[in-house]
Design a protein around this motif. Structure first.
Motif, PDB file in Angstrom:
ATOM      1  N   UNK A  82      -5.551  -9.639  -4.820  1.00 56.34           N
ATOM      2  CA  UNK A  82      -4.801  -7.783  -4.411  1.00 56.34           C
ATOM      3  C   UNK A  82      -5.407  -6.697  -4.095  1.00 56.34           C
ATOM      4  N   UNK A  83      -5.987  -6.400  -5.656  1.00 57.50           N
ATOM      5  CA  UNK A  83      -7.003  -5.910  -5.713  1.00 57.50           C
ATOM      6  C   UNK A  83      -7.697  -4.848  -5.634  1.00 57.50           C
ATOM      7  N   UNK A  84      -8.509  -5.960  -5.637  1.00 55.01           N
ATOM      8  CA  UNK A  84     -10.162  -5.881  -4.402  1.00 55.01           C
ATOM      9  C   UNK A  84      -9.979  -6.050  -2.880  1.00 55.01           C
ATOM     10  N   UNK A  85      -8.815  -6.579  -2.874  1.00 53.05           N
ATOM     11  CA  UNK A  85      -8.584  -6.578  -1.255  1.00 53.05           C
ATOM     12  C   UNK A  85      -8.398  -5.222  -0.415  1.00 53.05           C
ATOM     13  N   UNK A  86      -7.374  -4.604  -1.196  1.00 49.04           N
ATOM     14  CA  UNK A  86      -6.567  -3.225  -1.362  1.00 49.04           C
ATOM     15  C   UNK A  86      -8.197  -2.451  -0.553  1.00 49.04           C
ATOM     16  N   UNK A  87      -9.355  -2.390  -2.298  1.00 49.01           N
ATOM     17  CA  UNK A  87     -10.065  -1.788  -1.874  1.00 49.01           C
ATOM     18  C   UNK A  87     -11.120  -1.437  -1.094  1.00 49.01           C
ATOM     19  N   UNK A  88     -11.460  -3.406  -0.730  1.00 56.33           N
ATOM     20  CA  UNK A  88     -12.488  -3.581   0.571  1.00 56.33           C
ATOM     21  C   UNK A  88     -11.343  -2.616   1.370  1.00 56.33           C
ATOM     22  N   UNK A  89     -10.544  -2.760   1.865  1.00 56.23           N
ATOM     23  CA  UNK A  89      -9.682  -2.095   2.829  1.00 56.23           C
ATOM     24  C   UNK A  89      -9.687  -0.335   3.037  1.00 56.23           C
ATOM     25  N   UNK A  90      -9.612  -0.155   2.092  1.00 54.24           N
ATOM     26  CA  UNK A  90      -9.286   1.033   1.628  1.00 54.24           C
ATOM     27  C   UNK A  90     -11.172   2.028   1.972  1.00 54.24           C
ATOM     28  N   UNK A  91     -11.618   1.110   1.456  1.00 51.17           N
ATOM     29  CA  UNK A  91     -13.613   1.009   2.067  1.00 51.17           C
ATOM     30  C   UNK A  91     -13.282   1.330   3.408  1.00 51.17           C
ATOM     31  N   UNK A  92     -13.373   0.382   4.322  1.00 46.58           N
ATOM     32  CA  UNK A  92     -13.135  -0.246   5.214  1.00 46.58           C
ATOM     33  C   UNK A  92     -12.642   1.346   6.267  1.00 46.58           C
ATOM     34  N   UNK A  93     -11.302   1.922   5.569  1.00 50.77           N
ATOM     35  CA  UNK A  93     -10.862   2.444   6.007  1.00 50.77           C
ATOM     36  C   UNK A  93     -11.580   4.005   6.088  1.00 50.77           C
ATOM     37  N   UNK A  94     -11.815   4.575   4.652  1.00 47.05           N
ATOM     38  CA  UNK A  94     -12.045   5.900   4.954  1.00 47.05           C
ATOM     39  C   UNK A  94     -13.805   5.709   5.531  1.00 47.05           C
ATOM     40  N   UNK A  95     -14.497   4.574   5.960  1.00 45.91           N
ATOM     41  CA  UNK A  95     -15.832   4.981   6.624  1.00 45.91           C
ATOM     42  C   UNK A  95     -15.398   3.800   8.413  1.00 45.91           C
ATOM     43  N   UNK A  96     -13.836   4.738   8.331  1.00 47.44           N
ATOM     44  CA  UNK A  96     -13.741   3.792  10.541  1.00 47.44           C
ATOM     45  C   UNK A  96     -15.008   4.369  11.319  1.00 47.44           C
ATOM     46  N   UNK A  97     -15.357   4.008  11.998  1.00 52.47           N
ATOM     47  CA  UNK A  97     -15.897   4.974  12.751  1.00 52.47           C
ATOM     48  C   UNK A  97     -17.958   4.147  12.083  1.00 52.47           C
ATOM     49  N   UNK A 119      -8.496  -3.219  11.777  1.00 56.31           N
ATOM     50  CA  UNK A 119      -8.530  -4.406  10.753  1.00 56.31           C
ATOM     51  C   UNK A 119      -7.746  -3.805   9.007  1.00 56.31           C
ATOM     52  N   UNK A 120      -8.408  -3.136   9.649  1.00 56.80           N
ATOM     53  CA  UNK A 120      -8.388  -2.529   8.176  1.00 56.80           C
ATOM     54  C   UNK A 120      -6.906  -1.270   8.264  1.00 56.80           C
ATOM     55  N   UNK A 121      -6.053  -0.700   9.179  1.00 58.23           N
ATOM     56  CA  UNK A 121      -5.305  -0.082   9.583  1.00 58.23           C
ATOM     57  C   UNK A 121      -3.967  -0.458   8.790  1.00 58.23           C
ATOM     58  N   UNK A 122      -3.752  -1.641   8.559  1.00 58.28           N
ATOM     59  CA  UNK A 122      -2.786  -1.701   8.038  1.00 58.28           C
ATOM     60  C   UNK A 122      -2.472  -2.693   6.654  1.00 58.28           C
TER      61      UNK A 122
END
Length: 132
Positions: A82-97, A119-122
């Protein structure tokens, strides 16, 4: 190497064209050339890891490869980390666009998960893509 002799790093959470490692605190370690050569030159950080897969499993860093036209590959430990998945999601969210298509490979099993914009929004929906 940087002028002070340390590894080149980008701003935290930055998406850098080419290869990099995303550490647990958002540190982005830039890989000049290929992961395998970087690994040999950085035994102090990765021990006796033989390849990128072993680095990901031992350090829980995310292996990042950013290609042209918004295509990104991520290497993660496990689908249930879960921690790594959340880190990946955060990385993608911070770099949206900055990305359009992401292929996520987990080192615990064969196959991959494809991630698209939004997909990274939630967090729960993102984890569900990995079956967790």
């Amino acid at each position: 190497m940087s002028a002070d002799g340390s590894d080149p790093r980008a701003e935290p959470w930055a998406m850098v064209h080419g290869a990099s490692w995303l550490d647990s605190d958002g540190t982005v370690r830039i890989v000049r050339g290929f992961h395998d050569a970087w690994i040999v030159a950085h035994r102090d950080l990765v021990g006796d890891a033989a390849n990128a897969c072993e680095v990901v499993l031992r350090t829980r860093w995310i292996g990042v490869a950013v290609f042209s036209e918004g295509y990104v590959e991520l290497m993660l430990t496990r689908r249930d980390d879960d921690e790594v998945l959340e880190r990946a999601r955060t990385f993608l969210a911070r770099n949206a666009g900055k990305w359009r298509n992401v292929l996520v490979m987990t080192m615990d099993e064969e196959g991959y998960v494809r991630v698209g914009p939004g997909d990274e929004a939630d967090a729960a929906a993102f984890r569900a893509k990995f079956g967790t």
